[in-house]
Design a protein around this motif. Structure first.
Motif, PDB file in Angstrom:
ATOM      1  N   GLY A  16       0.779  -1.223   0.000  1.00 37.36           N
ATOM      2  CA  GLY A  16       0.000   0.000   0.000  1.00 37.36           C
ATOM      3  C   GLY A  16       0.816   1.281   0.000  1.00 37.36           C
ATOM      4  N   ARG A  17       2.138   1.208  -0.212  1.00 36.42           N
ATOM      5  CA  ARG A  17       2.977   2.410  -0.160  1.00 36.42           C
ATOM      6  C   ARG A  17       4.063   2.328  -1.227  1.00 36.42           C
ATOM      7  N   LEU A  18       4.555   3.510  -1.578  1.00 32.68           N
ATOM      8  CA  LEU A  18       5.715   3.632  -2.451  1.00 32.68           C
ATOM      9  C   LEU A  18       6.742   4.473  -1.694  1.00 32.68           C
ATOM     10  N   VAL A  19       7.914   3.901  -1.426  1.00 29.37           N
ATOM     11  CA  VAL A  19       8.960   4.559  -0.638  1.00 29.37           C
ATOM     12  C   VAL A  19      10.193   4.674  -1.517  1.00 29.37           C
ATOM     13  N   TRP A  20      10.834   5.855  -1.498  1.00 24.27           N
ATOM     14  CA  TRP A  20      12.037   6.026  -2.295  1.00 24.27           C
ATOM     15  C   TRP A  20      13.041   6.901  -1.546  1.00 24.27           C
ATOM     16  N   CYS A  21      14.300   6.755  -1.917  1.00 24.33           N
ATOM     17  CA  CYS A  21      15.391   7.568  -1.382  1.00 24.33           C
ATOM     18  C   CYS A  21      15.907   8.431  -2.523  1.00 24.33           C
ATOM     19  N   GLU A  22      15.857   9.753  -2.325  1.00 25.08           N
ATOM     20  CA  GLU A  22      16.265  10.662  -3.388  1.00 25.08           C
ATOM     21  C   GLU A  22      17.378  11.588  -2.900  1.00 25.08           C
ATOM     22  N   GLU A  23      18.203  12.016  -3.827  1.00 24.33           N
ATOM     23  CA  GLU A  23      19.302  12.941  -3.536  1.00 24.33           C
ATOM     24  C   GLU A  23      18.852  14.360  -3.860  1.00 24.33           C
ATOM     25  N   ARG A  24      19.040  15.255  -2.886  1.00 19.46           N
ATOM     26  CA  ARG A  24      18.674  16.653  -3.067  1.00 19.46           C
ATOM     27  C   ARG A  24      19.907  17.515  -2.857  1.00 19.46           C
ATOM     28  N   GLN A  25      20.221  18.336  -3.817  1.00 18.87           N
ATOM     29  CA  GLN A  25      21.390  19.202  -3.734  1.00 18.87           C
ATOM     30  C   GLN A  25      21.002  20.512  -3.045  1.00 18.87           C
ATOM     31  N   ASP A  26      20.794  20.413  -1.718  1.00 18.05           N
ATOM     32  CA  ASP A  26      20.401  21.609  -0.977  1.00 18.05           C
ATOM     33  C   ASP A  26      21.552  22.206  -0.176  1.00 18.05           C
ATOM     34  N   GLY A  27      22.706  21.584  -0.236  1.00 17.62           N
ATOM     35  CA  GLY A  27      23.877  22.148   0.441  1.00 17.62           C
ATOM     36  C   GLY A  27      23.768  22.165   1.944  1.00 17.62           C
ATOM     37  N   ALA A  28      23.036  21.240   2.524  1.00 17.47           N
ATOM     38  CA  ALA A  28      22.897  21.222   3.979  1.00 17.47           C
ATOM     39  C   ALA A  28      24.205  20.831   4.630  1.00 17.47           C
ATOM     40  N   GLU A  29      24.574  21.580   5.648  1.00 14.38           N
ATOM     41  CA  GLU A  29      25.805  21.280   6.362  1.00 14.38           C
ATOM     42  C   GLU A  29      25.489  20.310   7.489  1.00 14.38           C
ATOM     43  N   GLY A  30      26.295  19.260   7.600  1.00 15.34           N
ATOM     44  CA  GLY A  30      26.081  18.266   8.646  1.00 15.34           C
ATOM     45  C   GLY A  30      27.249  18.202   9.594  1.00 15.34           C
ATOM     46  N   TRP A  31      26.945  17.916  10.843  1.00 22.58           N
ATOM     47  CA  TRP A  31      28.005  17.818  11.849  1.00 22.58           C
ATOM     48  C   TRP A  31      28.651  16.442  11.845  1.00 22.58           C
ATOM     49  N   LEU A  32      28.025  15.477  11.133  1.00 27.67           N
ATOM     50  CA  LEU A  32      28.598  14.140  11.126  1.00 27.67           C
ATOM     51  C   LEU A  32      29.660  13.975  10.051  1.00 27.67           C
ATOM     52  N   GLY A  33      29.593  14.706   8.988  1.00 27.92           N
ATOM     53  CA  GLY A  33      30.524  14.515   7.898  1.00 27.92           C
ATOM     54  C   GLY A  33      30.318  15.566   6.830  1.00 27.92           C
ATOM     55  N   PRO A  34      30.862  15.343   5.619  1.00 34.18           N
ATOM     56  CA  PRO A  34      30.715  16.332   4.549  1.00 34.18           C
ATOM     57  C   PRO A  34      29.250  16.508   4.172  1.00 34.18           C
ATOM     58  N   PRO A  35      28.862  17.713   3.734  1.00 30.31           N
ATOM     59  CA  PRO A  35      27.453  17.963   3.403  1.00 30.31           C
ATOM     60  C   PRO A  35      26.912  17.023   2.345  1.00 30.31           C
ATOM     61  N   ALA A  36      27.730  16.665   1.350  1.00 30.02           N
ATOM     62  CA  ALA A  36      27.233  15.809   0.273  1.00 30.02           C
ATOM     63  C   ALA A  36      26.843  14.426   0.773  1.00 30.02           C
ATOM     64  N   ALA A  37      27.440  13.985   1.876  1.00 32.85           N
ATOM     65  CA  ALA A  37      27.135  12.656   2.403  1.00 32.85           C
ATOM     66  C   ALA A  37      25.747  12.582   3.000  1.00 32.85           C
ATOM     67  N   PHE A  38      25.141  13.719   3.368  1.00 33.95           N
ATOM     68  CA  PHE A  38      23.826  13.733   4.006  1.00 33.95           C
ATOM     69  C   PHE A  38      22.854  14.611   3.212  1.00 33.95           C
ATOM     70  N   SER A  39      22.934  14.509   1.896  1.00 36.10           N
ATOM     71  CA  SER A  39      22.050  15.295   1.037  1.00 36.10           C
ATOM     72  C   SER A  39      20.900  14.461   0.501  1.00 36.10           C
ATOM     73  N   TYR A  40      20.555  13.363   1.195  1.00 31.37           N
ATOM     74  CA  TYR A  40      19.480  12.491   0.744  1.00 31.37           C
ATOM     75  C   TYR A  40      18.299  12.599   1.713  1.00 31.37           C
ATOM     76  N   CYS A  41      17.144  12.169   1.252  1.00 29.35           N
ATOM     77  CA  CYS A  41      15.970  12.078   2.113  1.00 29.35           C
ATOM     78  C   CYS A  41      15.144  10.880   1.652  1.00 29.35           C
ATOM     79  N   VAL A  42      14.374  10.330   2.580  1.00 27.79           N
ATOM     80  CA  VAL A  42      13.522   9.169   2.309  1.00 27.79           C
ATOM     81  C   VAL A  42      12.070   9.632   2.368  1.00 27.79           C
ATOM     82  N   CYS A  43      11.321   9.370   1.291  1.00 23.74           N
ATOM     83  CA  CYS A  43       9.950   9.845   1.167  1.00 23.74           C
ATOM     84  C   CYS A  43       9.008   8.660   0.982  1.00 23.74           C
ATOM     85  N   VAL A  44       7.715   8.908   1.245  1.00 21.81           N
ATOM     86  CA  VAL A  44       6.705   7.860   1.120  1.00 21.81           C
ATOM     87  C   VAL A  44       5.420   8.466   0.577  1.00 21.81           C
TER      88      VAL A  44
END
Length: 802
Positions: A136-164
């Protein structure tokens, strides 16, 4: 008897549409993705993007039309394709890397037709890297080039989001796609794998190494996400229900779980496989592990051969509690409970795909005959693997169940060494009421009380055996195991709990502690009140059974613990904070000879024995058990430990918590803390509590004598001001508060009872100053006793007239 696996040919693929093309793709492309429809009648083959045409083939078994599509060179092909579990007609969804999504259906008209086309990423600038289609669902992981800065690592490593998005059929030839809801923001690249109940988010080769040892399990039915680090043995649950608007930022999620970020090697996994039991993973050493939906990880077994690099093909699947692994041209069958190798077969091809069984309720007549087996697909045909021995269990008749129980009962009471059998009970006079039993079981009229009793017992036994039969036959649902444990615990608590019964209860608590404790909660009717204490409405007979059977300081025989120790051990594993309230409740329920208040060990000592040897047990739990025991020696021991740890406020509160029935114990705790008050100044901030703890019958003289006993020895004459860095001495101001506590209210009218009591009744204001004037100079010769001038309550005024 060792089980033997058999491979049975279900189809040579000749009765599938486009059989020749189907065999060609299966034999020619080892990386082709194979999906099976929920009803088992359609096969989907999809080549990876960049492969030669055709890239998509959907073949139907029996009458039906195939769907074959090709995309010219230079045009993108679908990233993934899935069958949708729609009961009315077969349908599938195609998803491109750009976010383009097509839903195709068959059965409305001739052939397949496009039902809907939409964009998952309408804003542009996004790229889909993984997609899954749970129920009953469609779930995907997409890459978004929003330039978010992350404290865990480089920004490009955390430029993804999971949607449903929800995906449901609509009418005869339509489909509904719900609104897009973001489950995870700013997350790394995840691969998506779906089982019938859960969605697994697993790290990929492009995941940043700092978090590539972490995977997530989203359970839509439970509305939660589980963050798991399998190699660390850690997991944590969070609420995640899109229907309530829940969403998580991945960086915020991990910021609250610092233990999961410990340095760890990435998950080097060769093959993932979702199953009803959880997520199977095969590493490059040949070890197969199972990550369960509750976050626990256990090793299932080790294959005879390990995969060689990423090039080798591997497939994992389960059936009837058996793990099937196809590695190249080798099929290995392992028992999932013990990890034992059951059978190893060499196949005639090295390109084999394992197909999931049809969804429950969607099998046709042909599939019903092969229910529960595992299907293998290759260019040679469609095969089913099963055991020669039948997996179904015949539930014993009610009469057999009663006679088996009678055998065990008479075996315990008899002195004979030969084993009793149901046949012997039937044909001899060992069982005392065969005619009454036979009449009841055959439905004849019999005494109502006996009939009601036996019917209830038979119903319980029969339900229990039916449940065992379903589980052994391959139903590994968590609810089934929980129900089995609850039945077993409730049944065993009705017995005498000695010997085999107690050993069985220990086994249930070791295998299924959560379910067993849930059964105990219902039997004892435990409920917490607003103050954090436990209450019980169980009858005294139940508590007598819980508290009996003390070990009296001895080692448990064969590791079998009495029921009280078993419950304490279970609480230490599941919820340690409830152990002290449970022991306090048990102490209130105990009667003479039950193990609480009787000649045996006190309950707090029995609970402490479960925590381990002294020095290795949890200090916090030990303190709570000692303080809640109400035993003078135990409470004094706990206060002594608090004094050693310099937890002054808690030590004082422990003494104040004692009721009026413990004046001697309160007095001992006061003397212990008074000694510390005399030695140093760390108790000065808690002086009001110390005054409240002071016994009302303590005289000022006794207080001063106690203080004098514990005052530190002065090596040098006292000085008005302490040396820098040294602790100040005890002052009269601090002492005054304690002395006031020991005296009576108001100044005494009778004679002074103590040499020091007049200190307490100082009016508080100095006497009036006499008028200033010349004072006659006194000569020492006229007053030879000047050096011993007696003290006076009047002030002196000396005027310098020189």
């Amino acid at each position: 008897m060792k089980r033997m696996g058999t491979l049975r040919l279900l189809s040579d693929l000749s009765h599938f549409s486009a059989a020749a093309r189907l065999r060609e793709l299966l034999a020619g492309d080892p990386a082709v993705r194979v999906r099976c429809s929920p009803d088992g009648r359609h096969l989907l083959l999809l080549r990876l993007p960049g492969s030669p045409s055709p890239q998509l083939l959907v073949a139907a078994r029996g009458p039906g039309t195939e769907l074959e599509r090709a995309w010219p060179a230079g045009h993108p092909s679908p990233l993934d394709a899935f069958f949708l579990p729609w009961p009315v007609r077969p349908a599938l969804v195609l998803v491109w890397e750009s976010g383009l999504t097509e839903v195709w259906g068959a059965g409305v008209g001739p052939g397949w037709r496009l039902l809907r086309s939409t964009e998952l990423c309408p804003g542009g600038g996004a790229r889909v890297v993984a997609v899954a289609a749970p129920r009953g669902r469609l779930v995907w992981c997409e890459e978004r080039q929003d330039g978010a800065e992350g404290w865990l690592g480089p920004p490009a490593a955390f430029s993804y989001c999971v949607c449903v998005r929800t995906l449901e059929p609509s009418g005869e030839a339509g489909t509904n796609l719900g609104r897009t809801h973001i489950l995870l923001h700013h997350c790394p690249s995840f691969g998506l794998l779906a089982s019938r109940k859960d969605l697994f988010l697993v790290p990929t080769a492009t995941t940043w190494p700092g978090v590539s040892h972490i995977l997530l399990i989203w359970s839509p039915g439970k509305g939660k996400v589980m963050v798991v680090a399998p190699w660390l043995g850690l997991s944590h649950s969070k609420s995640l229900n899109p229907g309530r608007g829940d969403t998580w930022d991945f960086r915020t999620l991990l910021r609250g779980l610092p233990g999961l970020l410990s340095p760890m090697e990435p998950l080097t996994v060769h093959t993932w496989a979702p199953t009803p039991q959880g997520l199977l993973l095969l590493d490059f050493r040949g070890t197969v592990s199972l990550v369960q939906s509750h976050g626990g990880t256990r090793a299932v077994g080790t294959l005879q051969e390990a995969p060689v690099g990423l090039a080798g093909s591997a497939a994992l699947g389960t059936f009837h509690g058996t793990l099937a692994c196809v590695l190249g041209s080798t099929l290995e069958l392992l028992d999932m409970g013990s990890g034992q190798l059951l059978e190893r077969k060499v196949l005639s091809t090295d390109r084999v795909h394992l197909l999931a069984p049809p969804a429950p309720g969607m099998e046709d007549e042909e599939e019903l005959e092969t229910r529960g087996g595992l299907r293998l697909l290759s260019a040679l045909g469609l095969f089913r693997i099963a055991w020669k021995a039948s997996q179904g269990l015949e539930v014993p008749s009610a009469e057999d169940l009663v006679f088996e129980e009678a055998c065990e009962y008479y075996q315990r009471r008899s002195l004979r060494g030969a084993q009793l059998t149901p046949e012997e009970l039937r044909h001899s006079s060992t069982f005392r009421a065969p005619q009454a039993l036979a009449s009841i079981l055959r439905g004849h009229v019999s005494p109502s009380a006996l009939l009601t009793t036996l019917r209830a017992e038979l119903r319980d036994y029969r339900a229990l055996d039916q449940l065992k039969a379903h589980l052994v036959a391959g139903d590994d649902e968590e609810a089934g195991w929980t129900e089995l444990a609850e039945h077993e615990v409730a049944r065993l608590l009705r017995t005498e709990l000695v010997g085999d019964q107690l050993a069985q209860l220990n086994t249930v608590f070791q295998a299924l502690p959560t379910a067993a404790w849930g059964a105990i909660l219902r039997v004892l009717q435990l409920q917490p009140d607003r103050n954090g204490r436990l209450r019980s409405h169980a009858p005294p007979d139940v508590w007598k059974k819980v508290l009996g059977g003390t070990l009296a300081g001895k080692e448990p025989p064969n590791g079998i613990l009495p029921l009280f120790e078993l419950l304490c051990q279970c609480l230490c594993r599941l919820e340690p904070r409830w152990l002290p309230p449970f022991v306090e409740l048990a102490q209130q329920q105990g009667g003479p000879g039950w193990g609480a208040g009787g000649p045996g060990l006190p309950l707090y000592r029995r609970a402490l024995a479960v925590l381990g040897e002294e020095g290795t047990r949890s200090e916090a739990l030990e303190l709570e058990l000692l303080l809640g025991s109400g035993r003078p020696k135990a409470v004094l021991q706990a206060v002594g430990q608090l004094v050693q740890k310099e937890q002054w406020e808690r030590a004082l509160e422990a003494g104040l918590a004692l009721g009026p029935s413990s004046p001697l114990l309160r007095s001992e705790i006061f003397k212990l803390l008074l000694a510390e008050f005399a030695r140093h100044r760390q108790l000065d901030a808690h002086l009001p509590l110390l005054c409240r703890l002071c016994p009302p019958d303590l005289a000022p003289a006794e207080l001063l004598l106690l203080l004098r006993t514990h005052l530190p020895d002065e090596l040098e004459p006292p000085t008005p001001f302490p040396e820098p860095g040294t602790e100040p001495p005890l002052t009269v101001g601090l002492l005054r508060a304690l002395l006031e506590q020991t005296g009576a209210q108001g100044r005494p009218s009778g004679p002074v009872l103590s040499l020091y009591e007049d200190i307490l009744w100082d009016p508080g204001t100095p006497p009036p100053t006499p008028p200033r004037g010349p004072v006659t100079t006194l000569q020492a010769s006229d007053h030879p006793g000047l050096e011993a001038w007696p003290p006076s309550r009047q002030g002196l005024c000396v005027t310098d007239t020189g």
